[in-house]
Design an enzyme around this catalytic site. Sequence first.
Site, PDB file in Angstrom:
ATOM      1  N   LYS A  77      -7.774 -20.113  35.053  1.00 35.14           N
ATOM      2  CA  LYS A  77      -6.629 -20.305  34.149  1.00 35.14           C
ATOM      3  C   LYS A  77      -5.671 -21.343  34.732  1.00 35.14           C
ATOM      4  CE  LYS A  77      -3.033 -17.339  32.012  1.00 35.14           C
ATOM      5  NZ  LYS A  77      -2.563 -15.950  31.881  1.00 35.14           N
ATOM      6  N   SER A 152      -2.252 -13.922  27.306  1.00 33.20           N
ATOM      7  CA  SER A 152      -2.083 -15.352  27.430  1.00 33.20           C
ATOM      8  C   SER A 152      -3.300 -16.089  27.966  1.00 33.20           C
ATOM      9  CB  SER A 152      -0.899 -15.617  28.359  1.00 33.20           C
ATOM     10  OG  SER A 152      -1.179 -15.133  29.664  1.00 33.20           O
ATOM     11  N   SER A 176      -2.574  -9.769  29.748  1.00 24.50           N
ATOM     12  CA  SER A 176      -3.166 -11.072  29.444  1.00 24.50           C
ATOM     13  C   SER A 176      -4.618 -11.268  29.844  1.00 24.50           C
ATOM     14  CB  SER A 176      -2.345 -12.184  30.078  1.00 24.50           C
ATOM     15  OG  SER A 176      -1.229 -12.411  29.285  1.00 24.50           O
TER      16      SER A 176
HETATM   17  N1  GLN Z   1       1.543 -10.492  26.005  1.00 24.36           N
HETATM   18  C1  GLN Z   1       2.313 -10.233  27.183  1.00 24.36           C
HETATM   19  C2  GLN Z   1       3.511 -11.149  27.239  1.00 24.36           C
HETATM   20  O1  GLN Z   1       3.618 -12.002  26.403  1.00 24.36           O
HETATM   21  C3  GLN Z   1       1.440 -10.346  28.402  1.00 24.36           C
HETATM   22  C4  GLN Z   1       1.499 -11.604  29.143  1.00 24.36           C
HETATM   23  C5  GLN Z   1       0.710 -11.627  30.397  1.00 24.36           C
HETATM   24  O2  GLN Z   1       0.065 -10.643  30.769  1.00 24.36           O
HETATM   25  N2  GLN Z   1       0.767 -12.755  31.092  1.00 24.36           N
HETATM   26  O3  GLN Z   1       4.336 -11.027  28.092  1.00 24.36           O
END
Ligand code: GLN
Length: 488
Positions: A77, A152, A176
Amino acid sequence: MTAFSSIPDYHKNLISSNTTCIDTVNYYLQQIEKYKHLNAFVEVYGAEALQKAKALDDKRKNGEPLKALHGVVIAIKDVICYDGHSVTAASKILEGFTSIYSATAVQRLLDDDAIIIGSCNCDEFAMGSTNENSAYGNVLNALDETKVPGGSSGGSAVAVQAGLCMASLGSDTGGSVRQPADFCGIIGLKPTYGRISRYGLIAYASSFDQIGIFSNTIIDAAILLKVMSASDDYDSTMLPSQTTLEIDDINTVSTATKKYKICYFKEALFHPSLDEEIKNTILSVLDKLKTEGHQVEAVDFDLLDYVVPAYYVLTTAEASSNLSRFDGIRFGYNTKVDIKDLTEYYKRSRSEGFGKEVQRRIMLGTFVLSAGYYDAYFSKAQQVRSMLVDKTKAVFADFDALILPTSPTTAFSFGEKTEDPIAMYLADIYTVFANLTGLPGISIPLFKHSNGMPFGLQIMTSKADELTLLQLSAYLMQHYKAYQPLNN
Ligand code: GLN
């Protein structure tokens, strides 16, 4: 190359000369080209991947034994540093920035002879649930291109889903890794907080962030986890050394046949936001597990409605501090407008460089930390966090594992939730609990919804007990898998 099924199988094919690392890398480079429109990759390291492949093929010819990740093609990532390669957190503010060191996790992969094939698209600074907040544009779900891949780590998920690499790394601060795995029909593992070093992972919320793994098989996730999880002096929040991962013999992961003590939260499975079909499927799996002799019990969890607010208060507070370093001077992007005043220069660079969601979170985080509101929001959220930790201690004193949905619905359509950030945040209801408590969690791809999309089952275990997590996952994957992920 021969079709990829798992790392052990790939290694057998390499040893018996059915394939080579060069053939394998060439195959993945072709796949990446073929599926370019999915927008999973930010950058592809084709030439150097081939060079590394050649060196590994030579090593084998010289009779050197294979290391755990010999020739394994992995994508990372775009929030994980790799020396000499650009890293941007999918943000304009890091445009043109090159890493000057490698994350410990990446270094471990390289030391074990993995081939890093490229960096993957994601939500800006890992903030989002759909990958719609990226400076590089949307990533498409390969099973239905009108649907989001989740976020994400959407690019890393699609890279595995569409067969563009063998495994990939994401980061999981609030889901994420598990949620995009759920939306894409693959495995997504978030280890215990402190299991994998965060050194070289661009920080979103430091007390929540954890590097995670996307794979097609449990055994592959276990192999990558073991390679990346040794202690690291550069991360003081690592688990103490006595909690080393007990996956000495990787085979213990798939051969366990014990009867488990499993619980589920009633409030989670009967929550109004949960899709009926997902609810009924999970309830029927729980029933079946019971008839197979496992102990399955419902547990009360009256804190469920507090987890999302607590998560968004605490993570935005941490983010507002972490992201203050991106000032338009030290890293990447800066405004081209001629401004003499330093504060104005910061403001301008940050307003131009950060996207809308990141700005929203910096402002929210600054607000909850501000004098006058700190006690009302930040302190309260911290209290919720410690109550959640107490709850998990009580739960895991009695049970081996907790089963939850991963997400209340299958993958959303593009734009479905972008106008309503609260609705987007609430969809994280089942994943943020593991990050608030630091526990390991996994999403395993077991089911297919009547709407055609996959969905998974989430399992959590007690702190540092990835062994039970992976063993139970392997058991469920063997006995309950009705859904086949997209094949190469
Ligand atoms: N969807 C969550 C957020 O927007 C998780 C993000 C993540 O795990 N990086 O914060």
